[in-house]
Design an enzyme around this catalytic site. Structure first.
Site, PDB file in Angstrom:
ATOM      1  N   GLU A 131       0.821  -1.214   0.000  1.00 55.08           N
ATOM      2  CA  GLU A 131       0.000   0.000   0.000  1.00 55.08           C
ATOM      3  C   GLU A 131       0.856   1.267   0.000  1.00 55.08           C
ATOM      4  O   GLU A 131       0.518   2.274  -0.641  1.00 55.08           O
ATOM      5  CB  GLU A 131      -0.920   0.006   1.218  1.00 55.08           C
ATOM      6  CG  GLU A 131      -1.917   1.155   1.261  1.00 55.08           C
ATOM      7  CD  GLU A 131      -2.953   1.069   0.158  1.00 55.08           C
ATOM      8  OE1 GLU A 131      -2.908   1.926  -0.758  1.00 55.08           O
ATOM      9  OE2 GLU A 131      -3.788   0.157   0.200  1.00 55.08           O
ATOM     10  N   GLY A 136       1.636   7.115  -0.289  1.00 54.51           N
ATOM     11  CA  GLY A 136       1.859   7.377   1.122  1.00 54.51           C
ATOM     12  C   GLY A 136       0.747   6.843   1.996  1.00 54.51           C
ATOM     13  O   GLY A 136       0.401   5.662   1.964  1.00 54.51           O
ATOM     14  N   ASP A 203       9.487   8.860 -10.482  1.00 56.87           N
ATOM     15  CA  ASP A 203       8.739   8.391  -9.314  1.00 56.87           C
ATOM     16  C   ASP A 203       7.270   8.180  -9.673  1.00 56.87           C
ATOM     17  O   ASP A 203       6.687   7.127  -9.378  1.00 56.87           O
ATOM     18  CB  ASP A 203       8.877   9.415  -8.183  1.00 56.87           C
ATOM     19  CG  ASP A 203       8.039   9.065  -6.966  1.00 56.87           C
ATOM     20  OD1 ASP A 203       8.503   8.275  -6.132  1.00 56.87           O
ATOM     21  OD2 ASP A 203       6.916   9.593  -6.845  1.00 56.87           O
ATOM     22  N   LYS A 207       4.741   4.592 -10.028  1.00 54.74           N
ATOM     23  CA  LYS A 207       3.431   4.484  -9.377  1.00 54.74           C
ATOM     24  C   LYS A 207       2.331   4.252 -10.408  1.00 54.74           C
ATOM     25  O   LYS A 207       1.388   3.490 -10.165  1.00 54.74           O
ATOM     26  CB  LYS A 207       3.170   5.743  -8.556  1.00 54.74           C
ATOM     27  CG  LYS A 207       4.146   5.903  -7.397  1.00 54.74           C
ATOM     28  CD  LYS A 207       4.026   7.261  -6.727  1.00 54.74           C
ATOM     29  CE  LYS A 207       5.006   7.391  -5.569  1.00 54.74           C
ATOM     30  NZ  LYS A 207       4.967   8.724  -4.933  1.00 54.74           N
TER      31      LYS A 207
END
Length: 430
Positions: A131, A136, A203, A207
């Protein structure tokens, strides 16, 4: 009735996130035990610099031999927060082989080798939860692969990097240039000394690969994601966006094609209308907008980085994995049954905002419009300003493919009346 024998946890990495995981495990030990049905015990902490003082962690638990730690055989769950590809990949694989489930925050590794890690977890009957790898503290992966498992997700679009959102928000609200906003982000600790992974979109691309894979039940690797950074965004771009009633965000966009036969995943700056929920996401916050057949439109919002927020997501996974361990079950694994092809960026259809520097003389607009028409790109609006023989021409298109727009721009550059292409930006969220 609570089991008295503790579940043993090995922690790989004790930096900003790892130290918060250890702290919460200690300070909330009773609550965690009550929620899990058994106590959890920090059985070892693998670090690179053992001499560093780590408040609240028994020095006897600290080791530099991560390999030996995951191979102990009595470890129930390995929490990996060291990041990078190696040695994280080998350590996670070894953990599965020696009977441990894994909780990871490693977006880069999961985007590159998620399929192989899921296969290893399945082979040994263990869990792989992550997760914290995407947004975050925001619960996102579990809702996508569990809460929405009965629905058909068509689009996932979001702000998944707090550093870039802080910079763009500062440029929007103060009129600052990119470098000035980046310097402030660095001074406040939002940006790393080397911000390349953030500002160039690496980054966010990792994701996006993870989100697309889960949303569309298709293996999407990092190499499948189109990536464009935000370092070329200027104050002039924001001024143009405001004239259109928009702002600019670095977006990760994962879409199912209209015919359902393929998917796309991309990361790039885009103008979005101020009326869109993502436009109001300020500072270093993250938000992800999900569109599905049955549920409709959903938005997940919250802090996307930082030690405590990320540790919250890690601990949530730890509780779930420990519960599975006690019941002898495992949670959801990889779902890639759809196996949809990932279309290249050239096939992506969206609107565009193009700013051209042109000669201020009769006939320029007609020439430019002809080029757009010849390449099958329909124009929505045009705005022209001129002075002293030079002019700027701003064209906003209707929806067009990236390939057709690229051909249009190449042809525009060949016109004698076009001095240069000042900027090109996609328009999303409409």
């Amino acid at each position: 009735m609570m089991r008295t024998r503790p579940l043993k946890v090995a922690l790989l990495g004790c930096g900003v996130v790892g130290s918060e995981v250890a702290r919460i495990m200690t300070t909330h030990a009773d609550d965690l035990a009550a929620r899990i049905g058994a106590p959890v015990e920090l059985a070892g902490v693998a670090v690179r610099r053992p001499s560093r003082v780590r408040e609240g962690i028994d020095p006897a638990l600290v080791t530099t031999d991560a390999t030996a730690l995951v191979k102990r055989g009595d470890i129930d769950v390995v929490v990996e927060v060291i990041g990078g590809i190696e040695p994280a990949r080998s350590l996670i694989t070894s953990a599965f082989e020696h009977g441990a489930s894994v909780v990871s925050a490693n977006k880069a590794l999961l985007a590159q080798d998620g399929a192989a890690l899921h296969a290893a977890a399945g082979e040994h009957g263990r869990d792989l939860y992550y997760e914290a790898a995407v947004a975050g503290a925001i619960p996102l992966i579990r809702p996508l692969r569990e809460s929405l498992a009965g629905d058909k997700i068509n689009r996932v679009m979001g702000i998944v990097n707090g550093t870039t959102n802080f910079i763009l928000d500062k440029m929007d609200s103060t009129g600052a240039g990119y470098q000035e906003a980046l310097d402030e982000a660095t001074a406040l600790g939002y940006a790393e000394a080397d911000p390349t992974a953030d500002v160039e979109g690496f980054d966010a691309a990792a994701k996006a690969a993870i989100l697309a894979g889960i949303a569309f039940h298709t293996r999407v690797r990092l190499d499948d994601v189109y990536r464009e950074g935000m370092t070329e965004v200027t104050a002039a771009d924001f001024a143009s966006a405001k004239e259109m009633g928009c702002t600019i965000k670095l977006l990760a966009i994962c879409e199912r094609a209209a015919d359902g036969g393929s998917v796309t995943a991309r990361v790039h700056p885009a103008m979005i209308p101020l009326s869109h929920p993502l436009a109001s996401v300020r500072g270093a916050y993250n938000a992800v907008f999900v569109e599905s057949d049955a549920a409709g439109q959903l938005m997940f919002y919250g802090p996307g980085a930082g030690g405590a927020p990320t540790a919250s997501a890690v601990l949530g996974d730890l509780v779930a994995v420990c519960r599975n361990r006690l019941s002898g079950a495992t949670g959801p694994g990889e779902s890639a049954y759809a196996a949809l092809p990932v279309s290249p960026m050239g096939e992506v259809v969206t609107r565009y905002h193009i700013s051209l520097d042109v000669a201020d003389k009769p006939g320029v607009l007609a020439q430019v419009a002809t080029v757009f028409a010849e390449h099958g790109v329909s124009i929505d609006t045009v705005r022209q300003q001129g002075k002293d023989g030079e002019a700027s021409l701003v064209v906003v298109t209707h929806r067009a493919s990236d390939a057709s727009l690229t051909g249009t721009v190449e042809a525009l550059r060949k016109l004698d009346t076009v001095r240069g292409v000042a900027s090109i930006m996609r328009v999303e969220g409409e």
